[in-house]
Design a protein around this motif. Structure first.
Motif, PDB file in Angstrom:
ATOM      1  N   ALA A  53     -32.063  -4.523 -16.906  1.00  0.00           N
ATOM      2  CA  ALA A  53     -32.916  -5.473 -17.018  1.00  0.00           C
ATOM      3  C   ALA A  53     -34.285  -5.466 -16.345  1.00  0.00           C
ATOM      4  N   ALA A  54     -34.374  -4.635 -15.317  1.00  0.00           N
ATOM      5  CA  ALA A  54     -35.687  -4.328 -14.857  1.00  0.00           C
ATOM      6  C   ALA A  54     -36.669  -3.444 -15.666  1.00  0.00           C
ATOM      7  N   ASP A  55     -36.266  -2.937 -16.748  1.00  0.00           N
ATOM      8  CA  ASP A  55     -37.045  -1.897 -17.576  1.00  0.00           C
ATOM      9  C   ASP A  55     -37.706  -2.962 -18.827  1.00  0.00           C
ATOM     10  N   VAL A  56     -37.106  -4.279 -18.958  1.00  0.00           N
ATOM     11  CA  VAL A  56     -37.593  -5.190 -20.070  1.00  0.00           C
ATOM     12  C   VAL A  56     -38.907  -5.637 -19.455  1.00  0.00           C
ATOM     13  N   PRO A  57     -39.937  -5.733 -20.289  1.00  0.00           N
ATOM     14  CA  PRO A  57     -41.248  -5.907 -20.033  1.00  0.00           C
ATOM     15  C   PRO A  57     -41.396  -7.188 -19.065  1.00  0.00           C
ATOM     16  N   HIS A  58     -41.983  -7.245 -18.199  1.00  0.00           N
ATOM     17  CA  HIS A  58     -42.377  -8.267 -17.100  1.00  0.00           C
ATOM     18  C   HIS A  58     -43.808  -8.443 -16.701  1.00  0.00           C
ATOM     19  N   PRO A  59     -44.262  -9.688 -16.343  1.00  0.00           N
ATOM     20  CA  PRO A  59     -45.715  -9.832 -16.110  1.00  0.00           C
ATOM     21  C   PRO A  59     -45.995  -9.249 -14.557  1.00  0.00           C
ATOM     22  N   ALA A  60     -47.233  -8.794 -14.610  1.00  0.00           N
ATOM     23  CA  ALA A  60     -47.753  -8.151 -13.257  1.00  0.00           C
ATOM     24  C   ALA A  60     -47.439  -9.048 -12.074  1.00  0.00           C
ATOM     25  N   TYR A  61     -47.689 -10.364 -12.633  1.00  0.00           N
ATOM     26  CA  TYR A  61     -47.691 -11.714 -11.660  1.00  0.00           C
ATOM     27  C   TYR A  61     -46.195 -12.136 -11.372  1.00  0.00           C
ATOM     28  N   VAL A  84     -46.937 -19.488 -13.886  1.00  0.00           N
ATOM     29  CA  VAL A  84     -47.522 -20.100 -15.124  1.00  0.00           C
ATOM     30  C   VAL A  84     -46.794 -20.858 -15.823  1.00  0.00           C
ATOM     31  N   PRO A  85     -47.234 -21.976 -16.764  1.00  0.00           N
ATOM     32  CA  PRO A  85     -46.223 -23.017 -17.447  1.00  0.00           C
ATOM     33  C   PRO A  85     -45.623 -22.053 -18.488  1.00  0.00           C
ATOM     34  N   LEU A  86     -44.266 -22.799 -19.028  1.00  0.00           N
ATOM     35  CA  LEU A  86     -43.734 -22.154 -20.082  1.00  0.00           C
ATOM     36  C   LEU A  86     -44.492 -21.599 -21.014  1.00  0.00           C
ATOM     37  N   SER A  87     -45.450 -22.132 -21.696  1.00  0.00           N
ATOM     38  CA  SER A  87     -46.054 -21.695 -22.866  1.00  0.00           C
ATOM     39  C   SER A  87     -46.783 -20.507 -22.636  1.00  0.00           C
ATOM     40  N   ILE A  88     -47.292 -19.927 -21.320  1.00  0.00           N
ATOM     41  CA  ILE A  88     -47.836 -18.999 -20.995  1.00  0.00           C
ATOM     42  C   ILE A  88     -46.820 -17.916 -21.145  1.00  0.00           C
ATOM     43  N   ALA A  89     -45.817 -18.057 -20.277  1.00  0.00           N
ATOM     44  CA  ALA A  89     -44.449 -17.183 -20.402  1.00  0.00           C
ATOM     45  C   ALA A  89     -44.175 -16.782 -21.873  1.00  0.00           C
ATOM     46  N   ALA A  90     -44.074 -17.860 -22.342  1.00  0.00           N
ATOM     47  CA  ALA A  90     -43.595 -17.440 -24.092  1.00  0.00           C
ATOM     48  C   ALA A  90     -44.529 -16.673 -24.622  1.00  0.00           C
ATOM     49  N   ALA A  91     -45.678 -16.904 -24.298  1.00  0.00           N
ATOM     50  CA  ALA A  91     -46.636 -16.154 -24.858  1.00  0.00           C
ATOM     51  C   ALA A  91     -46.707 -14.674 -24.496  1.00  0.00           C
ATOM     52  N   PHE A  92     -46.512 -14.369 -23.342  1.00  0.00           N
ATOM     53  CA  PHE A  92     -46.262 -13.122 -22.626  1.00  0.00           C
ATOM     54  C   PHE A  92     -44.945 -12.284 -23.564  1.00  0.00           C
ATOM     55  N   VAL A  93     -44.014 -12.929 -23.518  1.00  0.00           N
ATOM     56  CA  VAL A  93     -42.668 -12.386 -24.161  1.00  0.00           C
ATOM     57  C   VAL A  93     -43.238 -12.113 -25.588  1.00  0.00           C
ATOM     58  N   THR A 137     -39.096 -19.784 -14.524  1.00  0.00           N
ATOM     59  CA  THR A 137     -38.254 -18.996 -13.995  1.00  0.00           C
ATOM     60  C   THR A 137     -37.661 -18.321 -15.102  1.00  0.00           C
ATOM     61  N   TRP A 138     -37.784 -16.986 -14.864  1.00  0.00           N
ATOM     62  CA  TRP A 138     -37.323 -16.217 -16.051  1.00  0.00           C
ATOM     63  C   TRP A 138     -35.651 -15.593 -15.553  1.00  0.00           C
ATOM     64  N   THR A 139     -34.770 -15.391 -16.410  1.00  0.00           N
ATOM     65  CA  THR A 139     -33.455 -14.753 -16.333  1.00  0.00           C
ATOM     66  C   THR A 139     -33.409 -13.821 -17.310  1.00  0.00           C
ATOM     67  N   VAL A 140     -33.429 -12.588 -17.167  1.00  0.00           N
ATOM     68  CA  VAL A 140     -33.170 -11.607 -18.027  1.00  0.00           C
ATOM     69  C   VAL A 140     -31.900 -10.816 -18.014  1.00  0.00           C
ATOM     70  N   LEU A 141     -31.381 -10.939 -18.959  1.00  0.00           N
ATOM     71  CA  LEU A 141     -29.819 -10.191 -18.875  1.00  0.00           C
ATOM     72  C   LEU A 141     -30.100  -8.933 -20.089  1.00  0.00           C
ATOM     73  N   ALA A 142     -29.499  -7.762 -19.690  1.00  0.00           N
ATOM     74  CA  ALA A 142     -29.657  -6.781 -20.414  1.00  0.00           C
ATOM     75  C   ALA A 142     -28.270  -6.243 -20.511  1.00  0.00           C
ATOM     76  N   LEU A 143     -27.912  -5.984 -21.948  1.00  0.00           N
ATOM     77  CA  LEU A 143     -26.504  -5.377 -22.268  1.00  0.00           C
ATOM     78  C   LEU A 143     -26.403  -4.226 -22.777  1.00  0.00           C
TER      79      LEU A 143
END
Length: 154
Positions: A53-61, A84-93, A137-143
């Motif tokens: 889950a930590a290997d999934v891209p995440h913002p430097a901030y 950042v607002p949700l729209s900026i987070a979604a754009a990053f993803v 808030t980001w919750t990243v689940l890797a399986l």
């Protein structure tokens, strides 16, 4: 049927949510949906817990990453926040995941939350973005390969 519809509409919903917002250094990020003006996020190195889950891209901030308890061997889950607002987070993803070779395979979006299902090599998972104002808030689940994400699990 539901997943097929979500897969087809997620890029449209997230694309509309992302608009043409920018977050240049020293400027305020403008959320096109609400007119919300947020200060630019500060880049600060954050130590992520080890695991897929930590290997999934995440913002430097990203701020305050922490592992969450998991039940399945090989599954990892990490949670962190961004100023950042949700729209900026979604754009990053949308941009960073694709640039890193991740495939967006489904998901859905609502006014204050987006779930993005992704696949990369033998791994797959879900990134949940929950936004309120200038914080997401980001919750990243890797399986591991062969494990299913159930619609109502998380």
């Amino acid at each position: 049927m539901r997943m097929r519809r979500l897969t087809a509409t997620l890029p449209l919903v997230l694309g509309a949510a992302c608009g043409s917002a920018s977050s240049g250094a020293g400027t305020a990020a403008q959320n096109p949906l609400s007119g919300l003006s947020c200060p630019s996020p500060q880049t600060a190195p954050a130590r992520f817990p080890t695991g897929p889950a930590a290997d999934v891209p995440h913002p430097a901030y990203a701020q305050s990453p922490k592992p969450l308890p998991v039940d399945v061997k090989g599954e990892t889950e990490v949670q962190f926040t961004t100023a950042v607002p949700l729209s900026i987070a979604a754009a990053f993803v949308q941009s960073a995941y694709r640039a890193a070779g991740y495939r967006i395979v489904g998901g859905d979006a609502e006014a204050h939350e987006a779930d993005i299902l992704w696949a990369h090599g033998n791994a797959h998972g879900k990134t949940r973005l929950s936004g309120a104002g200038c914080t997401t808030t980001w919750t990243v689940l890797a399986l591991p390969a062969g494990t299913d994400i159930k619609d109502n699990d998380r």
